[in-house]
Write a protein that holds these residues in place. Sequence first.
Motif, PDB file in Angstrom:
ATOM      1  N   GLN A 168      14.393   1.622  -6.162  1.00 19.42           N
ATOM      2  CA  GLN A 168      13.374   2.537  -5.628  1.00 19.42           C
ATOM      3  C   GLN A 168      12.014   1.854  -5.669  1.00 19.42           C
ATOM      4  O   GLN A 168      11.544   1.429  -6.732  1.00 19.42           O
ATOM      5  N   ASP A 169      11.411   1.734  -4.495  1.00 21.30           N
ATOM      6  CA  ASP A 169      10.096   1.103  -4.346  1.00 21.30           C
ATOM      7  C   ASP A 169       9.002   2.171  -4.473  1.00 21.30           C
ATOM      8  O   ASP A 169       9.277   3.373  -4.379  1.00 21.30           O
ATOM      9  N   HIS A 170       7.773   1.730  -4.645  1.00 15.07           N
ATOM     10  CA  HIS A 170       6.617   2.631  -4.742  1.00 15.07           C
ATOM     11  C   HIS A 170       5.562   2.113  -3.779  1.00 15.07           C
ATOM     12  O   HIS A 170       4.896   1.119  -4.056  1.00 15.07           O
ATOM     13  N   LYS A 171       5.425   2.827  -2.673  1.00 14.15           N
ATOM     14  CA  LYS A 171       4.580   2.345  -1.568  1.00 14.15           C
ATOM     15  C   LYS A 171       3.094   2.573  -1.809  1.00 14.15           C
ATOM     16  O   LYS A 171       2.250   1.824  -1.311  1.00 14.15           O
ATOM     17  N   ARG A 172       2.777   3.682  -2.481  1.00 15.98           N
ATOM     18  CA  ARG A 172       1.357   4.050  -2.575  1.00 15.98           C
ATOM     19  C   ARG A 172       0.655   3.195  -3.614  1.00 15.98           C
ATOM     20  O   ARG A 172       1.239   2.805  -4.621  1.00 15.98           O
ATOM     21  N   THR A 194       0.982   0.573   0.787  1.00 16.02           N
ATOM     22  CA  THR A 194       0.968  -0.874   0.555  1.00 16.02           C
ATOM     23  C   THR A 194       2.322  -1.427   0.992  1.00 16.02           C
ATOM     24  O   THR A 194       3.213  -0.679   1.376  1.00 16.02           O
ATOM     25  N   GLY A 195       2.502  -2.741   0.836  1.00 15.76           N
ATOM     26  CA  GLY A 195       3.827  -3.317   1.061  1.00 15.76           C
ATOM     27  C   GLY A 195       4.812  -2.905  -0.018  1.00 15.76           C
ATOM     28  O   GLY A 195       6.010  -3.110   0.119  1.00 15.76           O
ATOM     29  N   GLY A 196       4.335  -2.337  -1.112  1.00 19.35           N
ATOM     30  CA  GLY A 196       5.179  -1.928  -2.248  1.00 19.35           C
ATOM     31  C   GLY A 196       4.545  -2.418  -3.539  1.00 19.35           C
ATOM     32  O   GLY A 196       4.305  -3.610  -3.710  1.00 19.35           O
ATOM     33  N   LEU A 215      20.785  -7.025   5.192  1.00 17.20           N
ATOM     34  CA  LEU A 215      20.450  -5.726   5.791  1.00 17.20           C
ATOM     35  C   LEU A 215      19.888  -4.835   4.691  1.00 17.20           C
ATOM     36  O   LEU A 215      20.483  -4.712   3.608  1.00 17.20           O
ATOM     37  N   TYR A 216      18.723  -4.275   4.978  1.00 14.03           N
ATOM     38  CA  TYR A 216      17.985  -3.454   4.003  1.00 14.03           C
ATOM     39  C   TYR A 216      17.956  -2.036   4.561  1.00 14.03           C
ATOM     40  O   TYR A 216      17.332  -1.790   5.602  1.00 14.03           O
ATOM     41  N   GLY A 217      18.669  -1.130   3.912  1.00 16.54           N
ATOM     42  CA  GLY A 217      18.648   0.263   4.334  1.00 16.54           C
ATOM     43  C   GLY A 217      17.619   1.028   3.518  1.00 16.54           C
ATOM     44  O   GLY A 217      17.730   1.109   2.298  1.00 16.54           O
ATOM     45  N   TYR A 269      15.682   0.656   8.951  1.00 18.29           N
ATOM     46  CA  TYR A 269      16.343  -0.569   8.502  1.00 18.29           C
ATOM     47  C   TYR A 269      15.347  -1.709   8.524  1.00 18.29           C
ATOM     48  O   TYR A 269      14.467  -1.765   9.392  1.00 18.29           O
ATOM     49  N   ASN A 270      15.534  -2.646   7.602  1.00 16.22           N
ATOM     50  CA  ASN A 270      14.877  -3.943   7.697  1.00 16.22           C
ATOM     51  C   ASN A 270      15.962  -5.007   7.793  1.00 16.22           C
ATOM     52  O   ASN A 270      17.092  -4.795   7.340  1.00 16.22           O
ATOM     53  N   ALA A 271      15.586  -6.146   8.352  1.00 16.23           N
ATOM     54  CA  ALA A 271      16.568  -7.207   8.611  1.00 16.23           C
ATOM     55  C   ALA A 271      16.435  -8.339   7.589  1.00 16.23           C
ATOM     56  O   ALA A 271      16.748  -9.485   7.884  1.00 16.23           O
ATOM     57  N   ARG A 272      15.967  -7.983   6.382  1.00 12.50           N
ATOM     58  CA  ARG A 272      15.652  -8.989   5.336  1.00 12.50           C
ATOM     59  C   ARG A 272      15.587  -8.258   4.010  1.00 12.50           C
ATOM     60  O   ARG A 272      15.613  -7.030   3.960  1.00 12.50           O
ATOM     61  N   PHE A 273      15.474  -9.032   2.928  1.00 17.05           N
ATOM     62  CA  PHE A 273      15.282  -8.408   1.624  1.00 17.05           C
ATOM     63  C   PHE A 273      13.941  -7.686   1.566  1.00 17.05           C
ATOM     64  O   PHE A 273      12.973  -8.082   2.231  1.00 17.05           O
ATOM     65  N   GLY A 274      13.857  -6.675   0.741  1.00 16.11           N
ATOM     66  CA  GLY A 274      12.586  -6.012   0.484  1.00 16.11           C
ATOM     67  C   GLY A 274      11.747  -6.840  -0.469  1.00 16.11           C
ATOM     68  O   GLY A 274      12.255  -7.630  -1.255  1.00 16.11           O
ATOM     69  N   ASP A 275      10.468  -6.638  -0.389  1.00 19.37           N
ATOM     70  CA  ASP A 275       9.528  -7.238  -1.323  1.00 19.37           C
ATOM     71  C   ASP A 275       8.713  -6.080  -1.871  1.00 19.37           C
ATOM     72  O   ASP A 275       7.955  -5.478  -1.107  1.00 19.37           O
ATOM     73  N   PRO A 276       8.919  -5.607  -3.065  1.00 20.19           N
ATOM     74  CA  PRO A 276       9.445  -6.311  -4.237  1.00 20.19           C
ATOM     75  C   PRO A 276      10.948  -6.230  -4.519  1.00 20.19           C
ATOM     76  O   PRO A 276      11.410  -6.895  -5.465  1.00 20.19           O
ATOM     77  N   GLU A 277      11.733  -5.436  -3.798  1.00 20.28           N
ATOM     78  CA  GLU A 277      13.110  -5.171  -4.252  1.00 20.28           C
ATOM     79  C   GLU A 277      13.943  -6.439  -4.450  1.00 20.28           C
ATOM     80  O   GLU A 277      14.865  -6.465  -5.269  1.00 20.28           O
ATOM     81  N   ALA A 278      13.632  -7.502  -3.689  1.00 14.96           N
ATOM     82  CA  ALA A 278      14.373  -8.766  -3.863  1.00 14.96           C
ATOM     83  C   ALA A 278      14.197  -9.302  -5.284  1.00 14.96           C
ATOM     84  O   ALA A 278      15.121  -9.887  -5.860  1.00 14.96           O
TER      85      ALA A 278
HETATM   86  N1  GLY Z   1       9.291  -2.924  -0.112  1.00 11.78           N
HETATM   87  C1  GLY Z   1       9.401  -2.546   1.222  1.00 11.78           C
HETATM   88  C2  GLY Z   1       9.671  -3.621   2.185  1.00 11.78           C
HETATM   89  O1  GLY Z   1       9.889  -4.752   1.816  1.00 11.78           O
HETATM   90  O2  GLY Z   1       9.670  -3.367   3.377  1.00 11.78           O
END
Ligand code: GLY
Length: 445
Positions: free
Chosen positions: A211-215, A225-227, A272-274, A288-297
Amino acid sequence: MKILLVGGGGREHAVAAAIKRSPQKPLLYTVMSKKNPGIAALSEEVLISDEKDAFTIASFAKEKGIDMAFIGPEAPLSAGVSDALWAAGVPAVGPKMNCAKIETDKAWARKFIEKHGIEGNPKYGVFTDYEPAAAFIDQLSDVAVKPAGLTGGKGVKVMGDQLPDIAAAKEYTKEVLKGDSVVIEERFVGEEFTLQAFVDGKHLAFCPTAQDHKRAYEGDVGPNTGGMGAYTNAGALLPFITPEEYEKAKQIMQATVAAFPNETGDEFKGILYGQFILTQNGPKLIEYNARFGDPEAMNVLSLLESDMAAVMKAVVTGTLDQMTVEFSKKATVCKYAVPAGYPDNPEKDAEITVLGGAGNVLKGPEADLIVYYSAVYEKDGKIYTTSSRSVGVVGLAATIEKAETISQDALDKTIKGSLFFRRDIGTPALVQKRIDHMNKLRGQK
Ligand code: GLY
């Protein structure tokens, strides 16, 4: 073995570390627009280049005799870097342009999901003109407004959040339409979570949910933010997700991967990032994103126990079904230290110190603390901020609570400079709030 990595953020520092932990001892070559000192320290050679310059990147890969590549961010995917690498005989983890559209064109993505009868879509409409878009907003009455193209994660605005009412939603729609088409969607209520998977065209190997935190600020307020940070639980499931809900999200992603060849003529090979939202009616797709999340990676790759080079090979050869991708059963909490004023007015070129540097970065799941460099640069042996997120600090432990303490302690004691971070990410109070929210929604059903 020689591996090329494209990208220079915290996500790519985590990818680089995972590659360098491989027992096959690959040599790492990297391409980035600014020299990330953490990634540079793991690289044989760094090419400083526009990450979207497909021709230069493919030429560099050929010249260095690269065996496989990993593309981190969305911008090179949207610019055809994967296509250019494959054409040059370098297999790449990261989809070609026609499949990366799942992220780069949100209107295409919604239609693709609908056309193939995949679950999880909201009611939605795609518009190029204001009047029909405004009428659709009136019809749905509670909406999310999204530019169709890439916005660095900062373009989506939602009623009840950044958009106080229908008038604000219409005003933002007008603004988006000046430069892009707009996607208007029914707003879902629930808890967001991220499910990422390695994909070889047919098979998916899932990472633990995050779970990311965008704000930007504590209590989930302030600009997007980007996370600012993310957490994972010990095991695959966040504490507010049931096994059935998790299975449903996996099925949605599996159906999506299966639909690509019919639609695009190509298989999706990459990450694949759902981005899901768990509602009282189960998981629904935000995007969807086509890559790892940042920070989730940084969360999930810190836990990766399998050989990353072998996983990459399985992705590009379509053989992921022949291996098990293993993750340590620890929990993680990743918090980003970001420049003062981020995201609207970030303090650039401010010196920061990271005591102990990124010393644990190659330990992976054996470590209890890993520090990843993100948008920082090194000059005369000192580290400086740029305009984006600076340092990702990951705590790893048996519980989220302990992982949070480790991450927060490191931020308080070892990262110095004109920076700020969110203390609340991964704390028992915040995690309990998420659980209570889901229980309340389920109870209202
Ligand atoms: N953390 C959200 C993203 O990478 O798009």
